[in-house]
Design an enzyme around this catalytic site. Structure first.
Site, PDB file in Angstrom:
ATOM      1  N   GLU A  62       2.664   2.168  40.607  1.00  0.00           N
ATOM      2  CA  GLU A  62       1.337   1.925  41.189  1.00  0.00           C
ATOM      3  C   GLU A  62       1.367   0.745  42.155  1.00  0.00           C
ATOM      4  O   GLU A  62       0.686   0.754  43.174  1.00  0.00           O
ATOM      5  CB  GLU A  62       0.315   1.671  40.066  1.00  0.00           C
ATOM      6  CG  GLU A  62      -1.135   1.644  40.532  1.00  0.00           C
ATOM      7  CD  GLU A  62      -1.596   0.277  40.997  1.00  0.00           C
ATOM      8  OE1 GLU A  62      -2.645   0.209  41.650  1.00  0.00           O
ATOM      9  OE2 GLU A  62      -0.911  -0.718  40.740  1.00  0.00           O
TER      10      GLU A  62
ATOM     11  N   ASP B 231       4.503  -0.573  35.748  1.00  0.00           N
ATOM     12  CA  ASP B 231       5.199  -1.468  36.683  1.00  0.00           C
ATOM     13  C   ASP B 231       4.361  -2.722  36.905  1.00  0.00           C
ATOM     14  O   ASP B 231       3.127  -2.682  36.831  1.00  0.00           O
ATOM     15  CB  ASP B 231       5.511  -0.772  38.012  1.00  0.00           C
ATOM     16  CG  ASP B 231       4.284  -0.153  38.678  1.00  0.00           C
ATOM     17  OD1 ASP B 231       3.479   0.480  37.980  1.00  0.00           O
ATOM     18  OD2 ASP B 231       4.121  -0.329  39.907  1.00  0.00           O
TER      19      ASP B 231
HETATM   20 ZN   LIG Z   1      -2.637  -2.430  38.444  1.00  0.00          ZN
END
Ligand SMILES: [Zn+2]
Length: 397
Positions: free
Chosen positions: A146, A83
């Protein structure tokens, strides 16, 4: 037989192609592109013979691939996420397109951290061609959330025993320095309600703006006494990052409620729970009568630090020196999945291509040379794990 360095040069073009495919996927929070990135990585891993898994939490998959004996304790984990944060509007080049120019690779995510992932995969290929991967106790772990707190990624993966190992390398951008810890972070909102209305009747109302101002002042002067000189800066921080009234702001209307945004950075020795309790205690003390306040927690990541005397740190330094770079140590001012790994008892360092300040930046870029060196550093660490050298290097050091 070719040297490691030659094999890395052989694999570099394939690594750039993988990075190009990953950058083309606009894998911001909530998008299907996150799973497409995992598909691309899976296709690249299939010829490498590991055991692939795609555990899913709340509709979000992660990808794990294991080589070597699963029961082996001395397992090295390569950890990354697909991501990326949204690019914003002021890019000079199309953000979801890998632009190669003047030795620089530009695109959203080249540093944070699709570059690290492309280097991991290339390093696995190098090791396969240099003595074999099947006996190397290594796992590649790629998550998809994350940037938004890892609630559907690293946190449940660790909780449910999907992630097991002695050591972990997080490929976040460190400019190929070895970071042995990061600060923790809490993002929370304080919602303060009172009784609003026409400002001409202020005497009969309960203005939450004034109450919020008092709380901001108190938070600003909160004593944060913890120090840790391994971190820059060595102290924690609390920042009120925004103040917002409920509804449209109108100059002659007292709002019913006000929200505050709080960013609290923690250093080792501080616990998110205690830091939140400290803020709650201020609210309990100050918010009385017709006012009410509540805390909404958006993210809470604990700080962590790895002892620089750990064998993994020595092994990482050896690998970095072997490619002719200074093996400098540092810590990260930001927070990431290394906190979850470190707090789960897995010795973790951050080590990846790209400067930390390029993460999330407009025009995010990494030097092609650094990506190439990252591949070699990872390959050398994998070979150290395969040959049982990580522990030995620690003892020698
Ligand atoms: Zn990162």
């Amino acid at each position: 037989m070719k040297s490691v360095s030659q094999l890395v040069n052989d694999e570099f073009e394939a690594a750039l192609n993988l990075l190009d495919m990953l950058i083309r996927e606009p894998s911001v929070e909530g998008s299907a592109a996150i799973h497409r990135c995992l598909d691309i990585i899976e296709q690249n891993l299939r010829p490498l013979g590991g055991a692939l898994r795609r555990p899913e939490y709340d509709g979000l998959q992660s990808l794990l691939c294991d080589w070597g004996d699963r029961s082996q304790k001395s397992r090295l984990l390569l950890v990354g996420h697909t991501d990326v944060v949204p690019p914003g509007e002021s890019w000079q080049t199309p953000p979801f397109c890998l632009v190669r120019q003047d030795g620089l690779l530009t695109g959203r995510g080249v540093c944070d951290m699709k570059g690290g992932i492309a280097a991991f995969v290339a390093a696995l290929r190098v090791v396969r061609r240099s003595g074999g991967l099947s006996d190397t106790p290594v796992s590649l772990i790629v998550t998809g959330d994350e940037e938004v707190g890892s609630e559907r990624g690293m946190v449940p993966l660790l909780r449910d025993g999907h992630v097991r190992g002695a050591w972990a390398i997080c490929g976040e951008p460190t400019d190929l320095a070895i970071f042995t810890g990061n600060r923790g972070v809490i993002w929370l909102r304080i919602e303060i309600s009172g009784a609003g209305g026409h400002a001409g009747f202020a005497h009969a109302l309960h203005n939450p703006v004034h109450q919020a101002a008092d709380i901001v002042t108190k938070l600003h002067s909160l004593p944060l006494t913890m120090r840790d000189n391994r971190f820059e800066p060595p102290e924690p921080s609390l920042s009120v990052t925004w103040i917002q009234v409920a509804g449209e702001p109108v100059t002659n209307i007292i709002p019913d409620a006000v929200s505050l945004g709080i960013d609290r950075r923690l250093i080792p020795g501080e616990e998110p729970k205690e830091a939140i309790a400290q803020i709650q205690a201020i609210l309990d003390q100050m918010v009385t009568g017709r006012f009410e306040a509540r805390i909404v927690i958006d993210r809470a990541i604990p700080p962590y630090v790895t002892d620089p005397a750990e064998p993994l740190v020595a092994a990482a330094q050896r690998a970095v020196l072997d490619v002719g770079r200074p093996a400098s140590l540092g810590t990260d001012a930001a927070a990431d999945d290394s906190s979850w790994l470190g707090n789960a008892g897995i010795t973790t360092v951050l080590l990846g291509p790209g400067e930390p300040l390029q993460a999330h930046a407009t025009g995010e870029a990494v030097r092609a040379r650094d990506l190439r060196d990252a591949i070699e550093i990872y390959a050398r660490l994998l070979m150290a794990a395969r040959d049982g050298q990580i522990d030995n290097q620690g003892r020698a050091a």
